[in-house]
Write a protein that holds these residues in place. Structure first.
Motif, mmCIF file in Angstrom:
data_model
loop_
_atom_site.group_PDB
_atom_site.id
_atom_site.type_symbol
_atom_site.label_atom_id
_atom_site.label_comp_id
_atom_site.label_asym_id
_atom_site.label_seq_id
_atom_site.Cartn_x
_atom_site.Cartn_y
_atom_site.Cartn_z
ATOM 1 N N SER A 155 -8.146 5.567 3.714
ATOM 2 C CA SER A 155 -9.303 6.784 3.668
ATOM 3 C C SER A 155 -10.358 7.199 4.652
ATOM 4 O O SER A 155 -10.712 5.384 5.584
ATOM 5 C CB SER A 155 -9.616 6.016 2.444
ATOM 6 N N PHE A 212 0.762 -1.060 0.030
ATOM 7 C CA PHE A 212 0.267 -0.177 0.277
ATOM 8 C C PHE A 212 0.461 0.886 -0.073
ATOM 9 O O PHE A 212 0.603 2.021 -1.029
ATOM 10 C CB PHE A 212 -0.893 0.240 0.904
ATOM 11 N N ARG A 246 1.758 4.286 -3.122
ATOM 12 C CA ARG A 246 1.178 5.714 -2.653
ATOM 13 C C ARG A 246 1.962 7.260 -4.005
ATOM 14 O O ARG A 246 1.334 7.801 -4.240
ATOM 15 C CB ARG A 246 1.200 5.782 -1.052
ATOM 16 N N GLY A 303 -4.636 0.065 -3.644
ATOM 17 C CA GLY A 303 -3.669 1.397 -4.426
ATOM 18 C C GLY A 303 -3.539 1.355 -6.053
ATOM 19 O O GLY A 303 -2.133 1.943 -6.327
ATOM 20 N N TYR A 346 -5.211 7.632 -0.197
ATOM 21 C CA TYR A 346 -4.019 6.845 -0.728
ATOM 22 C C TYR A 346 -3.308 7.660 -1.960
ATOM 23 O O TYR A 346 -2.825 7.275 -3.041
ATOM 24 C CB TYR A 346 -5.177 6.182 -1.959
ATOM 25 N N LYS A 391 -7.602 8.999 -7.403
ATOM 26 C CA LYS A 391 -7.504 8.444 -5.927
ATOM 27 C C LYS A 391 -8.268 8.802 -4.381
ATOM 28 O O LYS A 391 -8.244 9.880 -4.899
ATOM 29 C CB LYS A 391 -6.243 7.880 -5.657
#
Length: 725
Positions: A567, A488, A492, A519, A554, A550
């Motif tokens: 989120s 993850f 990003r 992601g 994210y 996104k």
């Protein structure tokens, strides 16, 4: 006794035939039975065709079935509360509270039904999917901060083993909103070169013996495709001579489940009733080379596009580039990423560079953006009307001798191993044949999108701003379990591309939502198949021109946030009530005269990430991804204009926790539930899929698509109650 009813004009009905008449005779001896028969006849007559509601201000007629009109009139009657007309205050409250609209001051003080419907329809709309606003899209973020609509093996028009490569496939997906396309490039047919034995100007011409010995490399796939075409041509001529009906691959009589890989190697010869050794294949190639080269799409000395070591027929690389240029920015100015999977030797790579510079002149990104300093990825707004090339970096460490060892599957993951590279032929020592080295001129075109081998998230390559890791779907699912925090965090800031596993010969698709939630920016889909995965892809990018920002948490600017709370999450209560339908499509293979026997039911699925899925629990034993668990359905209605008010028609999804609206989806599927002596291969009559944040509340029309993703005239009238807490 007779009755007259207006019928919708159509191509099948002459204009002067404005009315239809049916004569019903009452037999007094039958009494009650005759009255019942009359009622049934009148009920059926209401489904002959939707009737018109005329909008004066819009100067158009809207055709609505009797069932839909009844529900809308019932709604109007409930809102006016016994008064002759609807007040402006009640109308405003309905639009704001039930429909979720921002309502300016309404012009009229009182509304009759027709004016109420006209104002509602024209000014606010009844579509279940909220419209996207491309002109309001935030283009100020780095390009790695967006999800990108992506295609796998874009050139194919059918399955992965025997489909045809066409330039039209690129036109089709680009016009549909795809912005990351894939091109598999191979040497054009030449006796002096194969992918594993590239041409070298300093060497002697390859002998006939050497050419035959190496036939299993660069030329075998072309021979296989040509032999397939020859056999198909002979079958077609025989079919025409015998008068046998042709059955297409998309016909209900040709089940996808029956698809199996075609034979390879010596088994190929047995299939055609002859023994094919390398020498005979070489003679076949020599005898047909001139006819292959006579096609305008395969010019001499230029690379070709196809799926290697299969029966797929090739198309010229230049023809593909022309098609991309033709439609690249026909519908949007947002950039395109061209993912190159290169099997061609370095001479042909040089030809690729020349062709791209010629065909994409003025569009091709071949140097860094002047306002983009080193170490920063460009913003989306800085790449409008541009084509970016994704390809590997040139490497002096690659061994051209063909003795390069194969790395352990546990130590590295080959990028761009999308089918043909992933399934490279195996050498006698058990190692896979080496990849082709990339020349400097081609590598130099990968300005912001260069491919890198994935080893781990701590490698130097994983910190380079312009790198892209292309990873097989199965390996990413493994990383979700073992390295979900690192995965993850990487995504990003940097690009990752997921592609289907090599065993998807039938062009089926993965579920892209699992990868978006981690992601992954580019989830490459087989656009040849409109299955569940493609339906979700359609919902994600509908009206977005292929680039979706996104959600919060994210983005690269959110790096300090914990992945678990990246989120905002909410608890969802969703109730969908199906009220009526109109022009419901018939399943493939059903006669158009069977509309009255149609028994449509509506299935609804809520695609969300469950709490346990965030740590990889979405995998069942054996590595299979768990199916969606939030599924409900209505009871069956009647005819292609059904009224669901007389059957179970509500579907409730209550208390669904930690939902991210932008990464969740509602999928509708209409199926025919009518009993049959012989079951249909696919009872699907139509479908729709909507991203949850764009699912409008209140009374809405869901527009249905067919099995090939095309619009139909079919609609469902539903009521949506969506609440977060």
């Amino acid at each position: 006794m007779c009755f007259t009813m207006r019928k919708r004009p159509s191509e099948a009905t002459p204009r002067h035939a404005g009315t239809i008449r049916r004569r019903l005779t009452l037999n007094p001896d039958l009494g009650t039975n005759s009255i019942k028969a009359l009622k049934r006849a009148i009920a059926l007559a209401s489904f002959v065709a939707p009737t018109a509601v005329h909008f004066q201000d819009g100067n158009k007629d809207v055709y609505l079935s009797a069932a839909i009109q009844r529900h809308l009139r019932k709604l109007f009657d409930s809102l006016r509360r016994g008064e002759p007309t609807l007040s402006r205050a009640s109308f405003t409250t309905f639009l704001e509270v039930v429909q979720g609209e921002r309502v300016p001051l309404l012009a009229e003080e009182r509304y009759k039904f027709e004016k109420f419907l006209e104002e509602w329809w024209i000014r606010f709309g009844l579509k279940a999917e909220k419209p996207a606003s491309p002109e309001q899209k935030d283009l100020s973020k780095p390009i790695s901060n967006y999800f990108i609509s992506s295609s796998h093996n874009t050139y194919l028009s059918g399955n992965q083993l025997a489909g045809r490569s066409t330039a039209d496939a690129y036109r089709r997906v680009l016009r549909r909103g795809c912005r990351c396309i894939e091109i598999d490039v191979w040497n054009g047919d030449s006796q002096s070169s194969t992918p594993e034995h590239p041409r070298d100007a300093s060497t002697k011409p390859v002998s006939r013996f050497e050419h035959v010995r190496h036939l299993s490399g660069g030329s075998l796939h072309t021979v296989a495709a040509h032999l397939k075409g020859t056999v198909e041509e002979k079958i077609e001529k025989t079919r025409q001579r015998l008068g046998v009906e042709k059955v297409h691959s998309h016909s209900p009589r040709c089940s996808k489940s029956e698809l199996s890989p075609p034979p390879f190697g010596r088994e190929l010869g047995r299939e055609f009733g002859t023994a094919l050794d390398p020498a005979s294949l070489a003679r076949e190639l020599d005898g047909e080379r001139s006819s292959l080269r006579s096609r305008p799409s395969l010019p001499p000395d230029e690379p070709i596009v196809m799926h290697g070591y299969t029966f797929t027929a090739p198309v010229g690389f230049r023809e593909v580039c022309k098609a991309v240029r033709e439609v690249a920015f026909e519908t949007t100015s947002l950039p395109i990423i061209v993912s190159l999977e290169v099997h061609a030797d370095q001479d042909q790579q040089g030809a690729m560079v020349q062709i791209m510079r010629e065909e994409w002149a003025g569009l091709l990104v071949d140097k860094p953006h002047e306002t983009c300093p080193n170490g920063r990825m460009p913003r989306l707004e800085e790449l409008l009307n541009k084509i970016l090339v994704k390809v590997k970096r040139a490497s002096s460490s690659l061994d051209n001798s063909g003795t390069m060892s194969t790395l352990s599957p546990n130590s590295t993951i080959d990028d761009d191993a999308s089918g043909s590279e992933d399934d490279r032929l195996t050498l006698p020592n058990g190692a896979k044949k080496p990849k082709v080295p990339i020349c400097e001129s081609l590598s130099a075109l990968a300005i912001y999108t260069h491919s890198e081998h994935f080893t781990n998230f701590e490698s130097p390559a994983a910190k380079n701003p312009s790198h892209i890791f292309s990873i097989n779907e199965n390996k990413i699912l493994e990383l979700i379990v073992s390295k979900h925090h690192e995965l993850f965090s990487h995504n990003r800031h940097f690009f990752m591309r997921a592609y289907p596993k090599g065993l998807r010969f039938d062009s089926s698709n993965l579920d892209p939502s699992h990868f978006w939630r981690k992601g992954v920016q580019m989830v490459a889909m087989n656009w040849q198949s409109w299955d569940e995965g493609m339906m979700l892809n359609e919902a994600m990018f509908s009206g977005e021109n292929g680039w979706v920002l996104k959600p919060r948490g994210y983005l690269s600017e959110d790096a300090s946030a914990d992945p678990e709370d990246a989120s905002p999450h909410h608890t969802l209560d969703l109730i969908i009530t199906v009220l009526a339908g109109q022009n419901i499509p018939l399943p493939e293979g059903t006669s158009n005269s069977n509309t009255r026997s149609l028994r449509p039911l509506v299935k609804c699925e809520l695609h969300v990430e469950k709490a346990e899925d965030r740590h990889g629990a979405l995998l069942e034993a054996g590595g299979k991804v768990r199916e969606c668990e939030y599924k409900q359905k209505t009871a069956a209605g009647k005819t292609d204009h059904p009224d669901f008010s007389y059957v179970k028609n509500d579907m409730q999804f209550l208390g669904v926790q930690k939902v991210i609206e932008q990464l969740s989806f509602v999928r509708f599927k209409v199926e025919d539930d009518a009993p049959r002596l012989v079951s249909l291969r696919d009872a699907s009559a139509g479908w729709a899929c909507i991203r949850l944040d764009r699912l409008a509340t209140g009374y809405r029309f869901v527009h249905l698509l067919d099995a090939n993703g095309n619009n139909t005239s079919g609609v469902l009238l539903i009521r949506v109650d969506k609440n977060f807490h």
